[in-house]
Structure formats: structure tokens, C-alpha cells
Design a protein around this motif. Sequence first.
Motif, PDB file in Angstrom:
ATOM      1  N   THR A 130       0.843  -1.190   0.000  1.00 33.13           N
ATOM      2  CA  THR A 130       0.000   0.000   0.000  1.00 33.13           C
ATOM      3  C   THR A 130       0.877   1.238   0.000  1.00 33.13           C
ATOM      4  O   THR A 130       2.048   1.185   0.379  1.00 33.13           O
ATOM      5  CB  THR A 130      -0.898   0.050   1.259  1.00 33.13           C
ATOM      6  OG1 THR A 130      -0.057   0.001   2.406  1.00 33.13           O
ATOM      7  CG2 THR A 130      -1.879  -1.097   1.293  1.00 33.13           C
ATOM      8  N   LEU A 131       0.235   2.332  -0.398  1.00 33.47           N
ATOM      9  CA  LEU A 131       0.945   3.605  -0.427  1.00 33.47           C
ATOM     10  C   LEU A 131       1.429   3.994   0.970  1.00 33.47           C
ATOM     11  O   LEU A 131       2.564   4.434   1.146  1.00 33.47           O
ATOM     12  CB  LEU A 131      -0.009   4.667  -0.983  1.00 33.47           C
ATOM     13  CG  LEU A 131       0.575   5.763  -1.844  1.00 33.47           C
ATOM     14  CD1 LEU A 131       1.474   5.189  -2.931  1.00 33.47           C
ATOM     15  CD2 LEU A 131      -0.556   6.576  -2.468  1.00 33.47           C
ATOM     16  N   HIS A 149      -4.646   6.195   8.507  1.00 34.83           N
ATOM     17  CA  HIS A 149      -4.506   7.077   7.357  1.00 34.83           C
ATOM     18  C   HIS A 149      -5.688   6.917   6.396  1.00 34.83           C
ATOM     19  O   HIS A 149      -6.099   5.798   6.104  1.00 34.83           O
ATOM     20  CB  HIS A 149      -3.204   6.738   6.618  1.00 34.83           C
ATOM     21  CG  HIS A 149      -2.732   7.829   5.712  1.00 34.83           C
ATOM     22  ND1 HIS A 149      -3.279   8.020   4.468  1.00 34.83           N
ATOM     23  CD2 HIS A 149      -1.789   8.780   5.868  1.00 34.83           C
ATOM     24  CE1 HIS A 149      -2.669   9.051   3.894  1.00 34.83           C
ATOM     25  NE2 HIS A 149      -1.762   9.533   4.735  1.00 34.83           N
ATOM     26  N   PRO A 150      -6.261   8.048   5.914  1.00 32.35           N
ATOM     27  CA  PRO A 150      -7.441   7.927   5.027  1.00 32.35           C
ATOM     28  C   PRO A 150      -7.149   7.155   3.734  1.00 32.35           C
ATOM     29  O   PRO A 150      -8.047   6.536   3.184  1.00 32.35           O
ATOM     30  CB  PRO A 150      -7.808   9.383   4.724  1.00 32.35           C
ATOM     31  CG  PRO A 150      -6.652  10.213   5.190  1.00 32.35           C
ATOM     32  CD  PRO A 150      -5.938   9.429   6.229  1.00 32.35           C
ATOM     33  N   GLN A 151      -5.889   7.204   3.274  1.00 37.84           N
ATOM     34  CA  GLN A 151      -5.581   6.482   2.031  1.00 37.84           C
ATOM     35  C   GLN A 151      -4.917   5.132   2.283  1.00 37.84           C
ATOM     36  O   GLN A 151      -4.202   4.621   1.430  1.00 37.84           O
ATOM     37  CB  GLN A 151      -4.662   7.338   1.150  1.00 37.84           C
ATOM     38  CG  GLN A 151      -5.414   8.234   0.188  1.00 37.84           C
ATOM     39  CD  GLN A 151      -5.177   9.691   0.518  1.00 37.84           C
ATOM     40  OE1 GLN A 151      -4.061  10.105   0.779  1.00 37.84           O
ATOM     41  NE2 GLN A 151      -6.251  10.465   0.520  1.00 37.84           N
ATOM     42  N   ARG A 152      -5.197   4.555   3.444  1.00 42.67           N
ATOM     43  CA  ARG A 152      -4.481   3.333   3.797  1.00 42.67           C
ATOM     44  C   ARG A 152      -4.850   2.156   2.891  1.00 42.67           C
ATOM     45  O   ARG A 152      -4.162   1.152   2.869  1.00 42.67           O
ATOM     46  CB  ARG A 152      -4.739   2.966   5.264  1.00 42.67           C
ATOM     47  CG  ARG A 152      -6.175   2.648   5.569  1.00 42.67           C
ATOM     48  CD  ARG A 152      -6.344   2.117   6.983  1.00 42.67           C
ATOM     49  NE  ARG A 152      -7.738   1.781   7.217  1.00 42.67           N
ATOM     50  CZ  ARG A 152      -8.583   2.558   7.884  1.00 42.67           C
ATOM     51  NH1 ARG A 152      -8.178   3.689   8.406  1.00 42.67           N
ATOM     52  NH2 ARG A 152      -9.842   2.200   8.036  1.00 42.67           N
ATOM     53  N   ASN A 153      -5.960   2.284   2.145  1.00 44.17           N
ATOM     54  CA  ASN A 153      -6.360   1.176   1.276  1.00 44.17           C
ATOM     55  C   ASN A 153      -5.858   1.291  -0.149  1.00 44.17           C
ATOM     56  O   ASN A 153      -6.174   0.448  -0.987  1.00 44.17           O
ATOM     57  CB  ASN A 153      -7.881   1.031   1.274  1.00 44.17           C
ATOM     58  CG  ASN A 153      -8.402   0.632   2.640  1.00 44.17           C
ATOM     59  OD1 ASN A 153      -7.807  -0.203   3.315  1.00 44.17           O
ATOM     60  ND2 ASN A 153      -9.482   1.259   3.063  1.00 44.17           N
ATOM     61  N   VAL A 154      -5.078   2.335  -0.441  1.00 42.78           N
ATOM     62  CA  VAL A 154      -4.574   2.488  -1.808  1.00 42.78           C
ATOM     63  C   VAL A 154      -3.434   1.495  -2.033  1.00 42.78           C
ATOM     64  O   VAL A 154      -2.397   1.546  -1.379  1.00 42.78           O
ATOM     65  CB  VAL A 154      -4.080   3.932  -2.059  1.00 42.78           C
ATOM     66  CG1 VAL A 154      -3.509   4.054  -3.466  1.00 42.78           C
ATOM     67  CG2 VAL A 154      -5.214   4.921  -1.844  1.00 42.78           C
ATOM     68  N   LEU A 155      -3.678   0.584  -2.972  1.00 44.13           N
ATOM     69  CA  LEU A 155      -2.705  -0.486  -3.205  1.00 44.13           C
ATOM     70  C   LEU A 155      -1.638  -0.054  -4.197  1.00 44.13           C
ATOM     71  O   LEU A 155      -1.910   0.677  -5.137  1.00 44.13           O
ATOM     72  CB  LEU A 155      -3.406  -1.730  -3.768  1.00 44.13           C
ATOM     73  CG  LEU A 155      -4.409  -2.426  -2.862  1.00 44.13           C
ATOM     74  CD1 LEU A 155      -4.974  -3.650  -3.569  1.00 44.13           C
ATOM     75  CD2 LEU A 155      -3.762  -2.836  -1.554  1.00 44.13           C
ATOM     76  N   THR A 156      -0.416  -0.528  -3.975  1.00 45.11           N
ATOM     77  CA  THR A 156       0.651  -0.315  -4.959  1.00 45.11           C
ATOM     78  C   THR A 156       0.817  -1.557  -5.841  1.00 45.11           C
ATOM     79  O   THR A 156       1.548  -1.534  -6.813  1.00 45.11           O
ATOM     80  CB  THR A 156       1.986  -0.015  -4.253  1.00 45.11           C
ATOM     81  OG1 THR A 156       2.212  -1.019  -3.261  1.00 45.11           O
ATOM     82  CG2 THR A 156       1.934   1.339  -3.584  1.00 45.11           C
TER      83      THR A 156
END
Length: 393
Positions: A130-131, A149-156
Motif C-alpha cells: 500500500t501507499l 490514514h485515510p488512504q491506507r487502502n490504496v494499493l501499490t
Amino acid sequence: MNFRVGSKTDIGRARERNEDSFLVKEPLFAVADGMGGHRGGDVASAMALQALDRLDLPDQGPLAALVEQIKEANQAVLERGAAEGSLRGMGTTLTAMLAEDGKAHLAHVGDSRAYLLRDGHLQRLTEDHTLVQRMVREGRIRPDEAARHPQRNVLTRALGVDDDLPVDEFTLDLHPGDRIVLCTDGLTNMVEEDRIRHVLESEPDPQSAAERLVEEANAAGGDDNITVIVVEARGDGDARTAYSSGGAVATAPGPGGAEAVRDDTAGAHRAPSPSPARPGRRRRIAVRAVIVLVVVAAGLAGLRVYLNHQWYVGDSNGRVAIFHGIPAAPLGYHLSHVAVPTVIPANRAEQLQPYRDLRDGITASSFPDARSIVSQIRRDVLAQTRRRAPGTG
Ligand code: MN
């Protein structure tokens, strides 16, 4: 070695569909967390596991075959996503375990996770792709900030996104009593790791453990779909699996343990007294042999428990590798083995100031820590290469 397995998937309290899928087909276990509009998410995760299920084990070795099959699953999801407009952009995580011959081969992409519960300790085996995890590694945010973190689900990284899919892969030795947990982020975003450990410790039955973990995630809000597989390794012919390998023999022998101690003792007391001795003397020798054996057994068991929690990064035949154990070999007896090999040349890393002690071993605090040290070495070696040959990056 055989297994007791529990598994559970649940839609949670907030979602309209369950886009998680799981596969329990001993010795293969996997979870997948799909994403994408319309029905994309459930199609992606189900497709990936169907492709994984076609795994058969050829001569190339189980871990290589598992990774190869995940790359095929990636192609399948990618092609279907490209072919069907309503499925465009779908993708999925995948965390899989293949058990074989006392070992667990793990392969992983995305932010689902694998954990190892051993001797009462819960160890995270996988690194989230994740990012925010990348930001933690680079020291831009703290681990506790990452969890909220609000973007904790953004996968790399995910299956179904790109032709070229790097897959994290590694192999662990399994011990009787070990529990491997595969789960999606619907569990780990809702339930603290210490709480997960507590539930696993207090539920002897793997199925009850999986169900209780899902209940806890729902009780905490159930923001996402939740999927949990609990795989418990058991010794051959072992009816009750003890968690503490050392204590069981010394203080509360089970049927197998008591047998083993008696056999060893008989052998040991025959050896030093080949000529007939007085019964009293023979008895004292036997008692002393038992005491020595118990002390040695307890010491070895303690050492094994200790070594199981030690990791370091070192040099294996000229390549950087993650080792399980400690970098020492008293009396020529190695107390470590390579857990994860890499292709990074060790001499290139040693030329860099922070890694000049690589040959002696760079101690890591945990397996994920060892993995991030290796990632850092890889990046630094790469950066050094680019500096040397400007204009090629
Ligand atoms: Mn999820």
C-alpha cells in the motif's frame, strides 16, 4: 504433518456485496479481496482463486509453481477486465499458503495478510503493498499513523492491473502447534493485532477462532468484508497439540513426550555401565541421566523458541539473504538458515557504509523488519548503480 482448518467470510456491516473470496483445499489455502465497480470485485477475487485452484505441482518446486500460478491468475483477471466493459479496472489481492513436507510456502500480493502464531507470539509475515506502507518505510509517516490514514487502502500492487506482477514469496518451517492466519483487511483494519492474538490463543478450535475473529470485526463496525482462514499444523499422530514445546516434556508429559524421555533414558543408562553394577548405583546413574536429559531438552527447547524469533540479513553465497536464527555457529552447528534468498550481490551492498557489516549479519527485530532492510538495500544498491552510470536511469 496434518492440519486443522477453520474459515469464515462475511459481508460485514457496511457493504452491499462480499467481494472477498477464499480457497481451502488442503494443502492449498488462499484469501483474495476484490475491488472494482459493479460486480468487478467479486468477479476478480473469485476468478483469481479459480485460477489458483488449477495449480498442480510439477518438478519445478512448490513455491515456484505457486508463484507461477499467481502470475497466470493475474493474466486471467487482466484479460477478462480488458474484454468486458463492465469489469474494466477490476483487481484483487491474493495471499496464499501451500503446505508441503513440514513447510509453509507463502506467496502474496496486496494488503491481505498472513500471520504466524507460534508459542503465544503473533508475527506478521507479509508486508502490505500500500501507499501508506511505502510512506512508513521511507520514514514519512509513523506506523501508528498508517493504521488510521485515510488512504491506507490504496494499493501499490494487485492482480489484474499490469502484465508484470512482482509476487512476494517465502518459505517457513512449520512446527506442531503453529497457526497460520490468512485474512483480508476487513479484519486487520477493525481488530488490533494484540486482540487477534488473544482470540487465537483462547480458541482451541480453528473454526471457532475464525468465527470469533469475524464477530470481533463486525462488533468494531464491520466497515468492510471480512475473511479469515486459520490453519493449524499438527504433528503426525498428535491428538492434543501443545503450544509450549519445551515445557510439555519437562513438567507435564503427554503420551508421546513421556515415551520419548523414557526411551532416551534407557539408552543413556545402558551405555556408561556395560559391566553389572549394584542396583542402587545403577539407579542413581539412571536418575542422573534423566536429570541431565531433562535439562538438555529444556535448554534446547528454550534455544529453539529463542531462535524462532530471531532474524537477520546476511550474505549467502555472495547474495543478500534473510536468515532465520542468529549469525553464529558454535561447534560448527549453524543456528540459522536462509529464509528468503535474493539476487542482490552482497559485495555491492557491503560497499555502502550502512551495510559494511553484512557479512557478520545485520540483526532485524522481526521478519517484516528484515524484509524492509532488504528493500532498503535493494533501493540503495540501485541508486548507487544509477549514480555510477548517469543517464541510464
Ligand atoms: Mn477489503
